[in-house]
Design a protein around this motif. Sequence first.
Motif, PDB file in Angstrom:
ATOM      1  N   GLY A  21       0.845  -1.185   0.000  1.00 26.94           N
ATOM      2  CA  GLY A  21       0.000   0.000   0.000  1.00 26.94           C
ATOM      3  C   GLY A  21       0.877   1.230   0.000  1.00 26.94           C
ATOM      4  N   LYS A  22       0.246   2.403   0.126  1.00 22.66           N
ATOM      5  CA  LYS A  22       1.021   3.634   0.093  1.00 22.66           C
ATOM      6  C   LYS A  22       2.043   3.700   1.219  1.00 22.66           C
ATOM      7  CE  LYS A  22       0.525   8.662  -0.152  1.00 22.66           C
ATOM      8  NZ  LYS A  22      -0.425   9.804  -0.214  1.00 22.66           N
ATOM      9  N   THR A  23       1.668   3.190   2.398  1.00 27.00           N
ATOM     10  CA  THR A  23       2.561   3.293   3.564  1.00 27.00           C
ATOM     11  C   THR A  23       2.872   1.943   4.200  1.00 27.00           C
ATOM     12  OG1 THR A  23       0.693   3.626   5.078  1.00 27.00           O
ATOM     13  CG2 THR A  23       1.685   5.605   4.085  1.00 27.00           C
ATOM     14  N   THR A  24       2.497   0.847   3.566  1.00 27.98           N
ATOM     15  CA  THR A  24       2.644  -0.470   4.199  1.00 27.98           C
ATOM     16  C   THR A  24       3.405  -1.444   3.314  1.00 27.98           C
ATOM     17  OG1 THR A  24       0.520  -1.194   3.291  1.00 27.98           O
ATOM     18  CG2 THR A  24       0.501  -0.212   5.504  1.00 27.98           C
ATOM     19  N   HIS A  25       4.003  -2.435   3.955  1.00 30.21           N
ATOM     20  CA  HIS A  25       4.652  -3.517   3.210  1.00 30.21           C
ATOM     21  C   HIS A  25       4.748  -4.750   4.103  1.00 30.21           C
ATOM     22  CE1 HIS A  25       8.177  -1.962   5.433  1.00 30.21           C
ATOM     23  NE2 HIS A  25       8.702  -3.162   5.250  1.00 30.21           N
ATOM     24  N   THR A  26       4.980  -5.898   3.463  1.00 27.31           N
ATOM     25  CA  THR A  26       5.198  -7.147   4.186  1.00 27.31           C
ATOM     26  C   THR A  26       6.683  -7.489   4.126  1.00 27.31           C
ATOM     27  OG1 THR A  26       4.778  -8.495   2.224  1.00 27.31           O
ATOM     28  CG2 THR A  26       2.888  -7.990   3.620  1.00 27.31           C
ATOM     29  N   TYR A  27       7.118  -8.351   5.062  1.00 21.78           N
ATOM     30  CA  TYR A  27       8.544  -8.651   5.186  1.00 21.78           C
ATOM     31  C   TYR A  27       8.668  -9.997   5.888  1.00 21.78           C
ATOM     32  CZ  TYR A  27      13.466  -7.684   6.655  1.00 21.78           C
ATOM     33  OH  TYR A  27      14.828  -7.716   6.854  1.00 21.78           O
ATOM     34  N   THR A  76       9.952 -11.855  10.860  1.00 23.51           N
ATOM     35  CA  THR A  76       9.358 -10.795  10.044  1.00 23.51           C
ATOM     36  C   THR A  76       9.798  -9.396  10.466  1.00 23.51           C
ATOM     37  OG1 THR A  76       7.387 -10.660  11.468  1.00 23.51           O
ATOM     38  CG2 THR A  76       7.327 -12.213   9.625  1.00 23.51           C
ATOM     39  N   LYS A  77      10.856  -9.311  11.266  1.00 24.39           N
ATOM     40  CA  LYS A  77      11.332  -8.013  11.734  1.00 24.39           C
ATOM     41  C   LYS A  77      12.702  -7.678  11.117  1.00 24.39           C
ATOM     42  CE  LYS A  77       8.892  -8.177  16.152  1.00 24.39           C
ATOM     43  NZ  LYS A  77       7.926  -7.131  15.762  1.00 24.39           N
ATOM     44  N   SER A 128       3.487 -14.601  13.861  1.00 29.13           N
ATOM     45  CA  SER A 128       4.684 -13.778  14.043  1.00 29.13           C
ATOM     46  C   SER A 128       4.621 -12.526  13.190  1.00 29.13           C
ATOM     47  CB  SER A 128       5.931 -14.581  13.663  1.00 29.13           C
ATOM     48  OG  SER A 128       5.841 -14.992  12.327  1.00 29.13           O
ATOM     49  N   GLU A 129       3.424 -12.232  12.639  1.00 31.08           N
ATOM     50  CA  GLU A 129       3.301 -11.095  11.737  1.00 31.08           C
ATOM     51  C   GLU A 129       3.318  -9.774  12.499  1.00 31.08           C
ATOM     52  OE1 GLU A 129      -0.180 -11.596   9.392  1.00 31.08           O
ATOM     53  OE2 GLU A 129       0.307 -13.656   8.886  1.00 31.08           O
ATOM     54  N   ASP A 130       3.893  -8.780  11.887  1.00 32.04           N
ATOM     55  CA  ASP A 130       3.863  -7.443  12.460  1.00 32.04           C
ATOM     56  C   ASP A 130       2.470  -6.858  12.306  1.00 32.04           C
ATOM     57  OD1 ASP A 130       6.591  -7.421  13.046  1.00 32.04           O
ATOM     58  OD2 ASP A 130       7.081  -6.816  10.992  1.00 32.04           O
ATOM     59  N   THR A 131       2.112  -5.966  13.217  1.00 31.06           N
ATOM     60  CA  THR A 131       0.883  -5.227  13.036  1.00 31.06           C
ATOM     61  C   THR A 131       1.088  -4.250  11.895  1.00 31.06           C
ATOM     62  OG1 THR A 131       1.606  -3.599  14.646  1.00 31.06           O
ATOM     63  CG2 THR A 131       0.237  -5.410  15.454  1.00 31.06           C
ATOM     64  N   ALA A 132       0.008  -3.874  11.234  1.00 31.26           N
ATOM     65  CA  ALA A 132       0.118  -2.978  10.092  1.00 31.26           C
ATOM     66  C   ALA A 132      -0.954  -1.906  10.168  1.00 31.26           C
ATOM     67  CB  ALA A 132      -0.028  -3.769   8.779  1.00 31.26           C
ATOM     68  N   ALA A 133      -0.657  -0.759   9.563  1.00 26.90           N
ATOM     69  CA  ALA A 133      -1.591   0.354   9.618  1.00 26.90           C
ATOM     70  C   ALA A 133      -2.897   0.013   8.915  1.00 26.90           C
ATOM     71  CB  ALA A 133      -0.960   1.593   8.996  1.00 26.90           C
ATOM     72  N   ASP A 134      -2.827  -0.825   7.882  1.00 30.34           N
ATOM     73  CA  ASP A 134      -4.051  -1.187   7.166  1.00 30.34           C
ATOM     74  C   ASP A 134      -4.458  -2.617   7.499  1.00 30.34           C
ATOM     75  OD1 ASP A 134      -2.069  -2.559   5.888  1.00 30.34           O
ATOM     76  OD2 ASP A 134      -2.788  -2.137   3.859  1.00 30.34           O
ATOM     77  N   ALA A 135      -4.371  -2.970   8.783  1.00 26.52           N
ATOM     78  CA  ALA A 135      -4.752  -4.304   9.221  1.00 26.52           C
ATOM     79  C   ALA A 135      -6.176  -4.599   8.777  1.00 26.52           C
ATOM     80  CB  ALA A 135      -4.633  -4.403  10.737  1.00 26.52           C
ATOM     81  N   ASP A 136      -6.458  -5.890   8.600  1.00 25.39           N
ATOM     82  CA  ASP A 136      -7.750  -6.339   8.101  1.00 25.39           C
ATOM     83  C   ASP A 136      -7.963  -5.824   6.678  1.00 25.39           C
ATOM     84  OD1 ASP A 136      -8.323  -7.573  10.575  1.00 25.39           O
ATOM     85  OD2 ASP A 136      -8.912  -5.631  11.374  1.00 25.39           O
ATOM     86  N   VAL A 137      -7.185  -6.378   5.764  1.00 22.14           N
ATOM     87  CA  VAL A 137      -7.229  -5.957   4.371  1.00 22.14           C
ATOM     88  C   VAL A 137      -8.532  -6.386   3.719  1.00 22.14           C
ATOM     89  CG1 VAL A 137      -4.737  -5.914   4.102  1.00 22.14           C
ATOM     90  CG2 VAL A 137      -5.972  -8.043   3.720  1.00 22.14           C
ATOM     91  N   SER A 138      -8.891  -5.696   2.663  1.00 22.17           N
ATOM     92  CA  SER A 138     -10.167  -5.939   1.997  1.00 22.17           C
ATOM     93  C   SER A 138     -10.037  -6.971   0.892  1.00 22.17           C
ATOM     94  CB  SER A 138     -10.695  -4.630   1.402  1.00 22.17           C
ATOM     95  OG  SER A 138      -9.880  -4.227   0.311  1.00 22.17           O
ATOM     96  N   ALA A 139     -11.190  -7.456   0.441  1.00 26.27           N
ATOM     97  CA  ALA A 139     -11.212  -8.402  -0.676  1.00 26.27           C
ATOM     98  C   ALA A 139     -10.638  -7.759  -1.938  1.00 26.27           C
ATOM     99  CB  ALA A 139     -12.637  -8.873  -0.925  1.00 26.27           C
TER     100      ALA A 139
END
Length: 435
Positions: free
Chosen positions: A104-110, A134-135, A334-345
Amino acid sequence: MACAGVTALTVLGTAPSASAAAPKEACTGLYNARITSWAMTCSQPGEPMIGGFATWRNIPITFDQVDTGSTTVQVANYMRVSPNTSSGPLAPNIEIGLYAEKTGKTTHTYGPRWSELTTSGGRTTAIKAGVNPTKPDKRNHTYMTVRQDSGNQWDVLYDFNKVGSTTKQLKVLGGNTNRIDIGLEVMGPKYINIPSIANRMQFMTGNKVWQQVATPNVAKSVTLPVCSTTHKPPNCFTTKLTDNSKFTQWTVSKPRRQAAAAASPAAAPAAPTHSRDAAAASLPATFNGVDQQALQTCLENNPDNCLATVPGLSECVVTVRVCNAAALPSGGTSEDTAADADVSAADIRARAAAAFDVPGDALAVEPPASPSALKAHPNAADSSSSGDAAWTVISTSSTPGLQRTDRRFDGFTARYSAHTGALLEACWGDLCDAS
């Protein structure tokens, strides 16, 4: 090559290896595409290879906080072991490494994952074991695959613990019929800053000796220009192969700005160790025959020598394959929390369509009300993430899967975290039917 009994490994043996030739043609052909950039090394040991080992730190990969639309922006640093290339350079292989994707604009996975790639399909699984996988905490992690003592399949280990097994690998042959690659893969380089990653690699010979590859047997494929006053970031790599007579370290970075390009490649500094010291103090003195205090110290300071210096480790990785008490699966996410948690379909549909090169309207997206594991081999991953709440995406359309080749396969199934949108596992082509 199967052995009835297993003894402790001799590490970095001095026995001369057979002469091989650097696989320049294969390296250039495999790692050369318009939308993907690589800084890879390809090594051909010149003798039967029954194990691969690599280590590097979880360095902080950053992405520009801008909207990139449908552009795929991701980074992968991995080791790829191809047990049998007799039919061609693009043979069934095992890939294990670290992956980051802008979501997303401000998010990523790792985080780490491993994959099995074949000529009829593939599958990939996120690794949930290990300490802070994941850190981007600059912690050293190890990546390994070792052929099983009977048959032709391979076990995959992360931080010296087994996390999965292959199902479709080919028999190991003599001669120059295998390859071990390591390095960096980037899509969307202009949005990414990657500090120096110091990759160290070894292979296991047929008599269970760990060795470094002779430098003449190593080829390189670097598909962005070298950073310089002429070729400025973000569309350039800095690379350095530290050798002498043996492959010692492949250091690579992809700077975002010119200031970063001026710095010479170097290993990322270590993270603070006080919390690790406290955690190590609570571990058993030995676990499956391995000195745990020595292992934790080695992982922090000199992980590519752990197989030689940690009592009991070399034998454990080829027998028990669960050797690191601090890195056992915790059972929780072990996932990090994210600003856009609970992503949409819609988010998941767009992400899967881009990743698997399938039209968005050719996907079926199932909500995460009752997650279920992929239809896959029971040994697909000992650290299975099937318990995580997940969106499931299914398509019967032609797809390249997650392989960077021109091959297409029939259909895929993928599961994404309902919380962060991270890819948990996927299969495509015939490997969705593995049993």
